[in-house]
Design a protein around this motif. Structure first.
Motif, PDB file in Angstrom:
ATOM      1  N   SER A 192       5.825   4.670   9.431  1.00  4.75           N
ATOM      2  CA  SER A 192       5.329   3.694  10.398  1.00  4.75           C
ATOM      3  C   SER A 192       6.070   2.373  10.273  1.00  4.75           C
ATOM      4  N   LEU A 193       6.360   1.978   9.037  1.00  4.46           N
ATOM      5  CA  LEU A 193       7.109   0.733   8.842  1.00  4.46           C
ATOM      6  C   LEU A 193       8.559   0.891   9.282  1.00  4.46           C
ATOM      7  N   LEU A 194       9.166   2.030   8.961  1.00  3.20           N
ATOM      8  CA  LEU A 194      10.570   2.228   9.321  1.00  3.20           C
ATOM      9  C   LEU A 194      10.773   2.403  10.820  1.00  3.20           C
ATOM     10  N   PHE A 214      -2.531  14.641   0.079  1.00  5.59           N
ATOM     11  CA  PHE A 214      -3.100  13.418   0.631  1.00  5.59           C
ATOM     12  C   PHE A 214      -2.261  12.201   0.262  1.00  5.59           C
ATOM     13  N   SER A 215      -1.865  12.103  -1.008  1.00  4.20           N
ATOM     14  CA  SER A 215      -1.059  10.948  -1.405  1.00  4.20           C
ATOM     15  C   SER A 215       0.319  10.986  -0.734  1.00  4.20           C
ATOM     16  N   LEU A 216       0.892  12.180  -0.576  1.00  8.89           N
ATOM     17  CA  LEU A 216       2.166  12.298   0.124  1.00  8.89           C
ATOM     18  C   LEU A 216       2.015  11.942   1.596  1.00  8.89           C
ATOM     19  N   PHE A 217       0.925  12.387   2.218  1.00  8.63           N
ATOM     20  CA  PHE A 217       0.687  12.055   3.626  1.00  8.63           C
ATOM     21  C   PHE A 217       0.565  10.551   3.829  1.00  8.63           C
ATOM     22  N   MET A 218      -0.227   9.896   2.997  1.00  5.17           N
ATOM     23  CA  MET A 218      -0.407   8.455   3.151  1.00  5.17           C
ATOM     24  C   MET A 218       0.894   7.700   2.892  1.00  5.17           C
ATOM     25  N   ALA A 219       1.644   8.130   1.878  1.00  4.30           N
ATOM     26  CA  ALA A 219       2.915   7.468   1.580  1.00  4.30           C
ATOM     27  C   ALA A 219       3.906   7.665   2.728  1.00  4.30           C
ATOM     28  N   LEU A 220       3.997   8.895   3.242  1.00  6.90           N
ATOM     29  CA  LEU A 220       4.899   9.152   4.365  1.00  6.90           C
ATOM     30  C   LEU A 220       4.464   8.407   5.622  1.00  6.90           C
ATOM     31  N   SER A 236       4.654  12.464   9.866  1.00  5.15           N
ATOM     32  CA  SER A 236       4.080  12.777   8.562  1.00  5.15           C
ATOM     33  C   SER A 236       3.134  13.976   8.651  1.00  5.15           C
ATOM     34  N   LEU A 237       2.392  14.102   9.741  1.00  7.98           N
ATOM     35  CA  LEU A 237       1.567  15.302   9.934  1.00  7.98           C
ATOM     36  C   LEU A 237       2.421  16.554  10.004  1.00  7.98           C
ATOM     37  N   GLY A 238       3.545  16.459  10.695  1.00 13.01           N
ATOM     38  CA  GLY A 238       4.446  17.609  10.772  1.00 13.01           C
ATOM     39  C   GLY A 238       4.983  18.013   9.406  1.00 13.01           C
ATOM     40  N   ILE A 239       5.334  17.045   8.591  1.00 19.14           N
ATOM     41  CA  ILE A 239       5.851  17.354   7.254  1.00 19.14           C
ATOM     42  C   ILE A 239       4.762  17.972   6.392  1.00 19.14           C
ATOM     43  N   VAL A 257       0.837  -1.199   0.000  1.00 19.87           N
ATOM     44  CA  VAL A 257       0.000   0.000   0.000  1.00 19.87           C
ATOM     45  C   VAL A 257       0.876   1.256   0.000  1.00 19.87           C
ATOM     46  N   ALA A 258       1.987   1.233   0.745  1.00 18.71           N
ATOM     47  CA  ALA A 258       2.901   2.375   0.761  1.00 18.71           C
ATOM     48  C   ALA A 258       3.495   2.598  -0.621  1.00 18.71           C
ATOM     49  N   LEU A 259       3.898   1.543  -1.296  1.00 17.32           N
ATOM     50  CA  LEU A 259       4.425   1.691  -2.654  1.00 17.32           C
ATOM     51  C   LEU A 259       3.365   2.216  -3.608  1.00 17.32           C
TER      52      LEU A 259
END
Length: 128
Positions: free
Chosen positions: A78-80, A67-73, A91-94, A39-41
């Protein structure tokens, strides 16, 4: 004897920080790693598509970009980091910083306040 001391230190650290001891922590497995990675990819590919193909003139293009950048980040961080809360806050901060840049309000003081707010939220939710 030193193994027992080391394991007791590790157990006390994990019980203080994670709320469970080291043996329980080792048994927790990331069962949703591969679906989250896929999903991240997908969201990274959608963000790349929006960044390259859609002109940034409308509200929809800005919303779809962010939105797409937020979900990807969010999914990637979260995985990293191994922690969804920290991935969400980072990701909210970015995204908020990028919105401030778009509105031409990204000053040093705003960045400092944003970082302070995110750190305060992280400490608040860590204590709960």
């Amino acid at each position: 004897m030193s193994e027992n001391i080391d394991m007791s230190l590790i157990n006390s650290f994990h019980s203080l920080y994670y709320g469970l001891d080291y043996n329980e922590y080792k048994m927790v497995k990331r069962q949703n790693f591969l679906p989250a990675l896929i999903v991240a990819l997908f969201f990274w590919a959608s963000w790349l598509f929006v960044a390259i193909k859609i002109s940034p003139t409308s509200f929809f293009s800005l919303f779809s970009f962010l939105f797409s950048l937020f979900m990807a980040l969010f999914l990637t961080l979260s995985l990293l980091l191994g922690n969804s809360r920290r991935g969400l806050l980072l990701s909210l901060g970015i995204i908020i910083f990028l919105l401030l840049r778009f509105l031409k309000m990204a000053h040093f003081l705003n960045l400092t306040l944003l970082i302070g707010t995110l750190i305060s939220l992280e400490l608040y939710f860590k204590k709960r």
